[in-house]
Design a protein around this motif. Sequence first.
Motif, PDB file in Angstrom:
ATOM      1  N   LEU A  16     -34.588  39.750  26.962  1.00  0.00           N
ATOM      2  CA  LEU A  16     -35.773  40.165  26.214  1.00  0.00           C
ATOM      3  C   LEU A  16     -36.767  40.924  27.091  1.00  0.00           C
ATOM      4  O   LEU A  16     -37.359  41.917  26.653  1.00  0.00           O
ATOM      5  CB  LEU A  16     -36.458  38.932  25.609  1.00  0.00           C
ATOM      6  N   LEU A  17     -36.952  40.458  28.309  1.00  0.00           N
ATOM      7  CA  LEU A  17     -37.869  41.146  29.213  1.00  0.00           C
ATOM      8  C   LEU A  17     -37.431  42.592  29.434  1.00  0.00           C
ATOM      9  O   LEU A  17     -38.246  43.523  29.418  1.00  0.00           O
ATOM     10  CB  LEU A  17     -37.947  40.405  30.545  1.00  0.00           C
ATOM     11  N   LEU A  18     -36.126  42.791  29.634  1.00  0.00           N
ATOM     12  CA  LEU A  18     -35.626  44.150  29.835  1.00  0.00           C
ATOM     13  C   LEU A  18     -35.746  44.963  28.553  1.00  0.00           C
ATOM     14  O   LEU A  18     -36.158  46.135  28.587  1.00  0.00           O
ATOM     15  CB  LEU A  18     -34.173  44.116  30.304  1.00  0.00           C
ATOM     16  N   ALA A  19     -35.409  44.368  27.418  1.00  0.00           N
ATOM     17  CA  ALA A  19     -35.507  45.085  26.143  1.00  0.00           C
ATOM     18  C   ALA A  19     -36.939  45.494  25.852  1.00  0.00           C
ATOM     19  O   ALA A  19     -37.198  46.616  25.393  1.00  0.00           O
ATOM     20  CB  ALA A  19     -34.948  44.221  25.012  1.00  0.00           C
ATOM     21  N   LEU A  66     -37.643  49.342  25.397  1.00  0.00           N
ATOM     22  CA  LEU A  66     -37.744  49.773  24.001  1.00  0.00           C
ATOM     23  C   LEU A  66     -39.186  49.974  23.530  1.00  0.00           C
ATOM     24  O   LEU A  66     -39.458  50.887  22.736  1.00  0.00           O
ATOM     25  CB  LEU A  66     -37.048  48.765  23.083  1.00  0.00           C
ATOM     26  N   LEU A  67     -40.101  49.139  23.971  1.00  0.00           N
ATOM     27  CA  LEU A  67     -41.466  49.223  23.446  1.00  0.00           C
ATOM     28  C   LEU A  67     -42.174  50.524  23.798  1.00  0.00           C
ATOM     29  O   LEU A  67     -42.929  51.053  22.967  1.00  0.00           O
ATOM     30  CB  LEU A  67     -42.280  48.015  23.913  1.00  0.00           C
ATOM     31  N   PRO A  68     -41.962  51.109  24.990  1.00  0.00           N
ATOM     32  CA  PRO A  68     -42.632  52.386  25.284  1.00  0.00           C
ATOM     33  C   PRO A  68     -42.213  53.533  24.361  1.00  0.00           C
ATOM     34  O   PRO A  68     -42.922  54.547  24.297  1.00  0.00           O
ATOM     35  CB  PRO A  68     -42.203  52.673  26.736  1.00  0.00           C
ATOM     36  N   THR A  69     -41.129  53.390  23.637  1.00  0.00           N
ATOM     37  CA  THR A  69     -40.710  54.449  22.710  1.00  0.00           C
ATOM     38  C   THR A  69     -41.661  54.567  21.531  1.00  0.00           C
ATOM     39  O   THR A  69     -41.693  55.606  20.855  1.00  0.00           O
ATOM     40  CB  THR A  69     -39.300  54.177  22.168  1.00  0.00           C
ATOM     41  N   GLY A  70     -42.427  53.513  21.247  1.00  0.00           N
ATOM     42  CA  GLY A  70     -43.335  53.516  20.101  1.00  0.00           C
ATOM     43  C   GLY A  70     -42.636  53.416  18.762  1.00  0.00           C
ATOM     44  O   GLY A  70     -43.268  53.549  17.708  1.00  0.00           O
ATOM     45  N   LEU A  71     -41.344  53.126  18.784  1.00  0.00           N
ATOM     46  CA  LEU A  71     -40.557  53.120  17.548  1.00  0.00           C
ATOM     47  C   LEU A  71     -40.533  51.757  16.867  1.00  0.00           C
ATOM     48  O   LEU A  71     -40.215  51.655  15.681  1.00  0.00           O
ATOM     49  CB  LEU A  71     -39.124  53.549  17.877  1.00  0.00           C
ATOM     50  N   PHE A  72     -40.913  50.694  17.601  1.00  0.00           N
ATOM     51  CA  PHE A  72     -40.642  49.351  17.123  1.00  0.00           C
ATOM     52  C   PHE A  72     -41.906  48.501  16.959  1.00  0.00           C
ATOM     53  O   PHE A  72     -42.879  48.645  17.699  1.00  0.00           O
ATOM     54  CB  PHE A  72     -39.695  48.631  18.085  1.00  0.00           C
ATOM     55  N   ARG A  73     -41.824  47.595  15.986  1.00  0.00           N
ATOM     56  CA  ARG A  73     -42.771  46.497  15.855  1.00  0.00           C
ATOM     57  C   ARG A  73     -42.102  45.267  16.450  1.00  0.00           C
ATOM     58  O   ARG A  73     -40.949  44.955  16.116  1.00  0.00           O
ATOM     59  CB  ARG A  73     -43.112  46.251  14.391  1.00  0.00           C
ATOM     60  N   HIS A  74     -42.798  44.552  17.313  1.00  0.00           N
ATOM     61  CA  HIS A  74     -42.144  43.475  18.043  1.00  0.00           C
ATOM     62  C   HIS A  74     -43.140  42.383  18.418  1.00  0.00           C
ATOM     63  O   HIS A  74     -44.192  42.661  18.996  1.00  0.00           O
ATOM     64  CB  HIS A  74     -41.487  44.024  19.315  1.00  0.00           C
ATOM     65  N   ALA A  92     -29.614  55.275  24.192  1.00  0.00           N
ATOM     66  CA  ALA A  92     -29.296  55.834  22.878  1.00  0.00           C
ATOM     67  C   ALA A  92     -30.547  55.983  22.020  1.00  0.00           C
ATOM     68  O   ALA A  92     -30.702  56.974  21.294  1.00  0.00           O
ATOM     69  CB  ALA A  92     -28.263  54.959  22.174  1.00  0.00           C
ATOM     70  N   VAL A  93     -31.456  55.017  22.088  1.00  0.00           N
ATOM     71  CA  VAL A  93     -32.703  55.102  21.325  1.00  0.00           C
ATOM     72  C   VAL A  93     -33.536  56.284  21.810  1.00  0.00           C
ATOM     73  O   VAL A  93     -34.091  57.049  21.007  1.00  0.00           O
ATOM     74  CB  VAL A  93     -33.499  53.784  21.438  1.00  0.00           C
TER      75      VAL A  93
END
Length: 362
Positions: free
Chosen positions: A278-281, A285-293, A351-352
């Motif tokens: 989770l720490l790596l994800a 992933l969060l800097p992409t701005g694509l996700f709510r988490h 890929a994201v």
Amino acid sequence: MSEIFHINKLPNRTITHNGQEYLFFSGTAYLGLPQHPNFQQLMVESIHQYGTVFGSSRNGNVRIEVYEEAEAKLAGRTGAETALTLSSGMMAGQVVINWLRGQHTAFVYAPSAHPALWNEPTVALPQLSFAEWTAQLPEQLRTVAPGPVAILTNALDAVCSDYYDFDWLNDLPDHRPITLIVDDSHGLGVLNDGRGIWPQIPRKPNRLSEIRLVVTASLAKAMGLPGGVVFGDINTIATLRQTAFFGACSPMPPAYLDAYLRADALYAEGYERLQKNLLLAEELLLPTGLFRHAKGYPVFFTEDDELYAYLLKNNILIYSFAYPTIADRANTRIVISAFHTLDDIQTLARAVNDYISTKAVG
């Protein structure tokens, strides 16, 4: 509608469909227990002792001690006074609802409350955000007919990866008995060091009387067990056990609870691996701005449904289907599990980012 993937073995970090291998970022096996060979071996050993099923009433004159042992351990782990296991999370919810219905309880539903807590086959859930609903709840309770009230909610928004704030309990009126029913199927084993939602819900906030708390959960997610559980105070659980609904249903297979009692090291290992993944994800992933988490929760939700098709073309399968009914809007989310490797997550993140770059160019 997304393509249906028919497979003939349990999904792991990868699945194979029509000869093609895909990285798998879906499902709810957050701690990776169903896929863990040592956990499977514990199950085999337990089945040799307890068989595949105990097709009898828990209230019969022959009782298998492992149920009480496992329930005591589950309760001790969460901080609840006691616990009661059933054959599924749906049954855990419905044994509570059936009991409350017999007391002529008024049911007040939160947005997106799980069907396991529904009093009827269909329920008109509030079309509000959770915050909007809690803001109007005290006034709503003042207008409900006199008598006991049950407030039914999920522990968190497991689909959109949002945490719920339970401070609104401070504002509930004192003029009636209130039972708070919380479905914690996605939090148990994951939230609060694996203890689930129980430790963070106040039972006696700024009210004169205590709020009775009952937490239900599926064990088939992080816990890797085909069954359900109800957590509560001793009197409530004893009353549930005496109901015809509980007495007449077959229990969850005792072999699984025996394996649970012997799997402490595997649960700890799965939780530690999940936290690292989770720490790596979150970092990638969060800097992409694509996700709510919700930080610390293994789901990354996006409203960009086109991501699913792009990742699929790149041999990555994520969650994308209508839930809880086929009439609901499909939602797209990435689920991180303990069975993933750090390389899997890095492959996913690349890929994201490629998808975002492709959209920018287009």
